[in-house]
Scaffold this active site. Structure first.
Site: not given
Ligand code: UFG
Length: 359
Positions: A74, A117, A141, A281
């Site tokens: 949750a 996570t 987070y 990002r």
């Molecule tokens: N990305 C893009 N374009 C987008 C969205 C994401 O290039 O429109 C890239 C991001 O920069 C990243 C990769 O795709 O390199 C994955 O991004 P996400 O947002 O899908 O996922 P994250 O890796 O950021 O997030 C994951 C988990 C979170 C956790 C995080 C820790 O979903 O719960 O890893 O870093 F907190």
């Protein structure tokens, strides 16, 4: 097993509920529906609407159900939101988590699996990341998830309590019934599929100058079905033994780059999916890959569905059958969200102690 899934109306929770129901377990979902969907809860699982911060309500539900084990899914889980509003994350993920622990202790329930996570590791010094590696979260987070793990650890040290935390990064895929429906959506795969579905003109690639083979970030994806299976194995593993707190990483140990994901989505969907490289990002580490050797060895976890093409194909199939995601039924009870007692389907009402049931 009689299982309470806290956060069981969300993406990961609802898929776990499906797995538990299919395995013959008796499941109740406790969810405030702030990001989850009542229609994601498969029958015969029951839905009780309530806040994780409401200790008394949780205790009441645990007692009434004679719950044997709890899966906790949750948490608030958006990195960017956590940077903008850390108080929300500490209240929900730490305060709410401790309310759950207190309620479990009061109701005599001593088995807990936490859907944590790999963000607790922060910027890893090496990949694949192992459980004993340094934990130094770089956002609220990850910090709040780690803080709650600390509470679990101390409950196990001080009380009779068997707890497991599962740490993973990116979850993808869907079942026939349940899939990913977030608003706002920030995750790569659902955004790529929105472009495939002509709901957006192009996908943004956040940076192409990382120290990786194609310059884009590499992430570890697991299929939500494999994650659900890991949750069940972990719940079973809390069945006997001394008080304990264990941590397991879940991942593919391989990882896929953002470009590989976009390319695979083009193949799977047969759509062009235009992509544009934009600037990085903030806060994205170049490579995040977890070693799940321990989970394989000790829990017997064998991911079966975590091939990139299959995750994309399943997520795409779900999108095609659920073009608007979950239907959002109108609220009928008029109660504030964290005090509501109806599941919205007329199946069951669990009043808060001292509160009148409303329908
Ligand atoms: N990305 C893009 N374009 C987008 C969205 C994401 O290039 O429109 C890239 C991001 O920069 C990243 C990769 O795709 O390199 C994955 O991004 P996400 O947002 O899908 O996922 P994250 O890796 O950021 O997030 C994951 C988990 C979170 C956790 C995080 C820790 O979903 O719960 O890893 O870093 F907190």
């Amino acid at each position: 097993m009689r299982i309470l899934v806290v956060g069981g109306a969300g993406y990961v929770g609802s898929t776990s509920v499906e797995t538990f129901v299919d395995a013959g377990h008796d499941v109740t979902v406790y969810d405030d529906l702030s990001t989850g969907h009542s229609s994601a809860v498969v029958r015969p699982a029951r839905l009780v609407r309530g806040s994780i911060e409401d200790r008394a309500h949780l205790e009441h539900v645990l007692r009434e159900d004679r719950t044997e084990a709890v899966l906790h899914c949750a948490a608030k889980s958006l990195v960017g939101e956590s940077m903008a509003n850390p108080g929300l994350y500490y209240r929900n993920n730490v305060g709410g988590g401790v309310a759950l622990l207190d309620a479990m202790r009061a109701a005599g329930v001593n088995r807990l699996v936490y859907s944590s996570t790999a963000a607790v590791y922060g910027e890893p010094r090496r990949v694949p990341i192992a459980e004993a590696d340094r934990t130094e979260p770089i956002n609220p987070y990850g910090a709040t998830k780690l803080a709650f793990e600390g509470a679990m650890r101390w409950f196990a040290a001080s009380h009779e309590f068997r707890a497991i935390s599962l740490r993973y990064f990116n979850v993808a895929g869907a079942t026939e019934r349940n899939g990913e429906d977030h608003e706002p959506e920030t995750h790569l795969i659902p955004l790529v599929l929105r472009v495939a579905a002509d709901e957006a003109t192009h996908v943004q690639i956040f940076g192409q100058d990382y120290p990786t083979p194609d310059g884009t970030c590499i992430r570890d994806f697991i299929h939500v079905r494999d994650l659900a299976a890991a949750h069940l194995l972990a719940l079973e593993a809390t069945g006997e033994g001394d008080s304990s707190f264990e941590v397991y990483n879940l991942g593919s140990a391989a990882g896929f780059s953002v470009r590989e994901v976009v390319e695979a989505a083009r193949k799977v969907t047969g759509r062009g999916i235009p992509a544009r490289v934009v600037k990085r990002r903030t806060g994205d580490p170049p490579v995040l890959v977890a070693s799940s050797r321990r989970a394989r060895r000790e829990l017997g976890w064998q991911p079966q569905h975590s091939k990139l093409e299959q995750m994309l194909a399943d997520a795409w199939a779900w999108r095609l059958t659920h073009p608007t995601g979950y239907a959002r039924p109108p609220r009928t009870d008029g109660a504030p969200l964290d005090r509501s007692v109806s599941d919205g389907r007329g199946e069951r009402q669990v009043p808060r102690p001292g509160a009148a049931a409303s329908v």
